[in-house]
Motif scaffolding. Structure first.
Motif, mmCIF file in Angstrom:
data_model
loop_
_atom_site.group_PDB
_atom_site.id
_atom_site.type_symbol
_atom_site.label_atom_id
_atom_site.label_comp_id
_atom_site.label_asym_id
_atom_site.label_seq_id
_atom_site.Cartn_x
_atom_site.Cartn_y
_atom_site.Cartn_z
ATOM 1 N N VAL A 12 0.825 -1.208 0.000
ATOM 2 C CA VAL A 12 0.000 0.000 0.000
ATOM 3 C C VAL A 12 0.858 1.257 0.000
ATOM 4 O O VAL A 12 0.333 2.361 0.030
ATOM 5 C CB VAL A 12 -0.950 0.027 1.226
ATOM 6 C CG1 VAL A 12 -1.960 -1.108 1.138
ATOM 7 C CG2 VAL A 12 -0.162 -0.062 2.534
ATOM 8 N N ASP A 13 2.184 1.078 -0.026
ATOM 9 C CA ASP A 13 3.077 2.234 -0.026
ATOM 10 C C ASP A 13 2.870 3.069 -1.286
ATOM 11 O O ASP A 13 2.494 2.543 -2.339
ATOM 12 C CB ASP A 13 4.539 1.777 0.016
ATOM 13 C CG ASP A 13 4.905 1.108 1.331
ATOM 14 O OD1 ASP A 13 4.071 1.145 2.249
ATOM 15 O OD2 ASP A 13 6.008 0.557 1.422
ATOM 16 N N PRO A 14 3.156 4.370 -1.202
ATOM 17 C CA PRO A 14 3.162 5.177 -2.427
ATOM 18 C C PRO A 14 4.166 4.585 -3.419
ATOM 19 O O PRO A 14 5.264 4.204 -3.051
ATOM 20 C CB PRO A 14 3.618 6.558 -1.934
ATOM 21 C CG PRO A 14 3.250 6.581 -0.485
ATOM 22 C CD PRO A 14 3.420 5.178 0.000
ATOM 23 N N GLY A 15 3.774 4.466 -4.652
ATOM 24 C CA GLY A 15 4.654 3.847 -5.635
ATOM 25 C C GLY A 15 4.567 2.344 -5.651
ATOM 26 O O GLY A 15 5.392 1.671 -6.270
ATOM 27 N N GLY A 16 3.557 1.789 -4.963
ATOM 28 C CA GLY A 16 3.419 0.340 -4.905
ATOM 29 C C GLY A 16 3.263 -0.300 -6.272
ATOM 30 O O GLY A 16 3.778 -1.390 -6.533
ATOM 31 N N SER A 17 2.549 0.380 -7.170
ATOM 32 C CA SER A 17 2.357 -0.165 -8.515
ATOM 33 C C SER A 17 3.684 -0.238 -9.259
ATOM 34 O O SER A 17 3.921 -1.153 -10.058
ATOM 35 C CB SER A 17 1.358 0.692 -9.299
ATOM 36 O OG SER A 17 1.828 2.025 -9.438
ATOM 37 N N GLN A 18 4.581 0.715 -8.977
ATOM 38 C CA GLN A 18 5.904 0.697 -9.595
ATOM 39 C C GLN A 18 6.706 -0.489 -9.088
ATOM 40 O O GLN A 18 7.411 -1.162 -9.858
ATOM 41 C CB GLN A 18 6.643 1.998 -9.303
ATOM 42 C CG GLN A 18 8.001 2.114 -9.974
ATOM 43 C CD GLN A 18 7.908 2.148 -11.480
ATOM 44 O OE1 GLN A 18 6.967 2.679 -12.036
ATOM 45 N NE2 GLN A 18 8.887 1.566 -12.153
ATOM 46 N N LEU A 19 6.607 -0.776 -7.794
ATOM 47 C CA LEU A 19 7.300 -1.939 -7.232
ATOM 48 C C LEU A 19 6.801 -3.219 -7.886
ATOM 49 O O LEU A 19 7.598 -4.091 -8.259
ATOM 50 C CB LEU A 19 7.097 -2.002 -5.714
ATOM 51 C CG LEU A 19 7.684 -3.242 -5.014
ATOM 52 C CD1 LEU A 19 9.190 -3.327 -5.223
ATOM 53 C CD2 LEU A 19 7.352 -3.232 -3.521
ATOM 54 N N LEU A 20 5.495 -3.354 -8.046
ATOM 55 C CA LEU A 20 4.935 -4.548 -8.673
ATOM 56 C C LEU A 20 5.424 -4.693 -10.113
ATOM 57 O O LEU A 20 5.723 -5.802 -10.572
ATOM 58 C CB LEU A 20 3.414 -4.503 -8.633
ATOM 59 C CG LEU A 20 2.778 -4.577 -7.242
ATOM 60 C CD1 LEU A 20 1.265 -4.419 -7.335
ATOM 61 C CD2 LEU A 20 3.128 -5.883 -6.553
ATOM 62 N N LYS A 21 5.532 -3.581 -10.814
ATOM 63 C CA LYS A 21 6.044 -3.608 -12.183
ATOM 64 C C LYS A 21 7.489 -4.104 -12.212
ATOM 65 O O LYS A 21 7.858 -4.951 -13.038
ATOM 66 C CB LYS A 21 5.949 -2.218 -12.802
ATOM 67 C CG LYS A 21 6.575 -2.095 -14.190
ATOM 68 C CD LYS A 21 6.457 -0.666 -14.708
ATOM 69 C CE LYS A 21 7.130 -0.508 -16.077
ATOM 70 N NZ LYS A 21 8.597 -0.641 -15.989
ATOM 71 N N LEU A 22 8.311 -3.599 -11.300
ATOM 72 C CA LEU A 22 9.715 -3.993 -11.247
ATOM 73 C C LEU A 22 9.872 -5.457 -10.847
ATOM 74 O O LEU A 22 10.743 -6.159 -11.366
ATOM 75 C CB LEU A 22 10.468 -3.088 -10.276
ATOM 76 C CG LEU A 22 10.563 -1.616 -10.694
ATOM 77 C CD1 LEU A 22 11.136 -0.768 -9.561
ATOM 78 C CD2 LEU A 22 11.408 -1.465 -11.955
ATOM 79 N N VAL A 23 9.033 -5.914 -9.926
ATOM 80 C CA VAL A 23 9.059 -7.329 -9.552
ATOM 81 C C VAL A 23 8.708 -8.202 -10.754
ATOM 82 O O VAL A 23 9.314 -9.252 -10.982
ATOM 83 C CB VAL A 23 8.099 -7.605 -8.374
ATOM 84 C CG1 VAL A 23 7.954 -9.112 -8.136
ATOM 85 C CG2 VAL A 23 8.591 -6.917 -7.109
ATOM 86 N N GLY A 24 7.746 -7.753 -11.547
ATOM 87 C CA GLY A 24 7.369 -8.503 -12.739
ATOM 88 C C GLY A 24 8.517 -8.601 -13.727
ATOM 89 O O GLY A 24 8.757 -9.669 -14.320
ATOM 90 N N GLU A 25 9.242 -7.499 -13.925
ATOM 91 C CA GLU A 25 10.400 -7.518 -14.813
ATOM 92 C C GLU A 25 11.462 -8.490 -14.299
ATOM 93 O O GLU A 25 12.005 -9.309 -15.058
ATOM 94 C CB GLU A 25 11.017 -6.117 -14.912
ATOM 95 C CG GLU A 25 10.167 -5.094 -15.622
ATOM 96 C CD GLU A 25 10.811 -3.720 -15.623
ATOM 97 O OE1 GLU A 25 10.226 -2.799 -16.197
ATOM 98 O OE2 GLU A 25 11.922 -3.570 -15.046
ATOM 99 N N PHE A 26 11.745 -8.385 -13.006
ATOM 100 C CA PHE A 26 12.764 -9.234 -12.379
ATOM 101 C C PHE A 26 12.389 -10.710 -12.518
ATOM 102 O O PHE A 26 13.221 -11.539 -12.918
ATOM 103 C CB PHE A 26 12.903 -8.839 -10.910
ATOM 104 C CG PHE A 26 13.895 -9.666 -10.124
ATOM 105 C CD1 PHE A 26 15.239 -9.316 -10.108
ATOM 106 C CD2 PHE A 26 13.479 -10.766 -9.392
ATOM 107 C CE1 PHE A 26 16.149 -10.062 -9.375
ATOM 108 C CE2 PHE A 26 14.383 -11.516 -8.659
ATOM 109 C CZ PHE A 26 15.726 -11.166 -8.644
ATOM 110 N N SER A 27 11.138 -11.024 -12.200
ATOM 111 C CA SER A 27 10.691 -12.417 -12.272
ATOM 112 C C SER A 27 10.759 -12.956 -13.696
ATOM 113 O O SER A 27 11.135 -14.118 -13.920
ATOM 114 C CB SER A 27 9.253 -12.532 -11.741
ATOM 115 O OG SER A 27 9.166 -12.078 -10.406
#
Length: 232
Positions: A12-27
């Motif tokens: 729920v942190d600000p920028g959470g959607s960005q974190l999810l995007k980066l995790v997707g790239e990494f995975s």
């Protein structure tokens, strides 16, 4: 804050959607059978991956990343094979030299924290073969990866500068540090990267190997010391 891979839906942190995007790239890069590390898919299956992001607004990236690594050391005490993945935002259009400077700032921040936490302790010189990067009593191995790595594709895991951290001791479990495993990974690196395996890669404790030279590998074969400029 670090989030376990199976708890990312709670971000729920600000920028959470960005974190999810980066995790997707990494995975999409690491959680594949093509990635040269034969153990790279394991922590996805065991939920031992913890993700975090250092946004540009957090100020000095070395200090902010050290805070995330400090959180990881607490996790490691309960989950010894935990791996932390921290994405670090950078201003402008950084170069690989800028990435090296950032890696050095992170390592120096960790080493400074060690001195503050243990003012009476004498730590090994980073040039010694038995040197480890300690934080809060945990020896860490850091893998610095960057989208600026072109030839060394194994060090490019997405669109952000990325710190992959784990306990040094975890390499000695599950056959990760055996000669057979290292040989297999190096053969796979030869097929995956467009440059030969870096000569700095070696075994911990080997008198001819230095841990600090393995954290950041360039696109060439030159040695890049992330402890450079730090007092021993």
């Amino acid at each position: 804050m670090l989030y376990r891979i199976d708890e990312l839906h709670r971000v729920v942190d600000p920028g959470g959607s960005q974190l999810l995007k980066l995790v997707g790239e990494f995975s999409g890069i690491v959680n594949t059978h093509e990635f040269p590390c034969v153990f790279s898919t394991l922590p996805f299956n065991t939920a031992e991956l913890f993700f975090g992001r250092v946004p540009r607004s957090d100020g000095e990236a070395g200090t902010a990343t050290t805070a995330a690594l400090l959180e990881l050391t607490g996790i490691i005490r309960h989950t010894p094979d935990a791996i932390g993945v921290v994405f670090v935002d950078q201003p402008g259009e950084p170069s690989l030299d800028d990435d090296l400077a950032l890696a050095r700032s992170i390592v120096r921040a960790v080493m400074r924290q060690n001195v503050l936490d243990h003012p009476d302790h004498t730590f090994p010189d980073p040039r010694d073969h038995d040197w480890e990067l300690w934080l809060d009593g945990v020896g860490l191995f850091l893998n610095f990866s960057s989208p600026r790595h072109k030839a060394r594709r194994s060090r490019n895991v997405g669109s952000r500068f990325t710190v992959v951290a784990q306990a040094r001791e975890s390499f000695d479990r599950q056959a990760r540090g055996t000669p057979r495993a290292r040989d297999t990974i190096r053969r796979r690196l030869a097929d995956y990267d467009d440059v030969e395996a870096h000569p700095a890669l070696g075994s911990y404790g080997d008198p001819d190997s230095r841990e600090a030279l393995q954290f950041f590998l360039g696109d060439g074969l030159e040695a890049m010391d992330v402890t450079e400029g730090e007092e021993s």
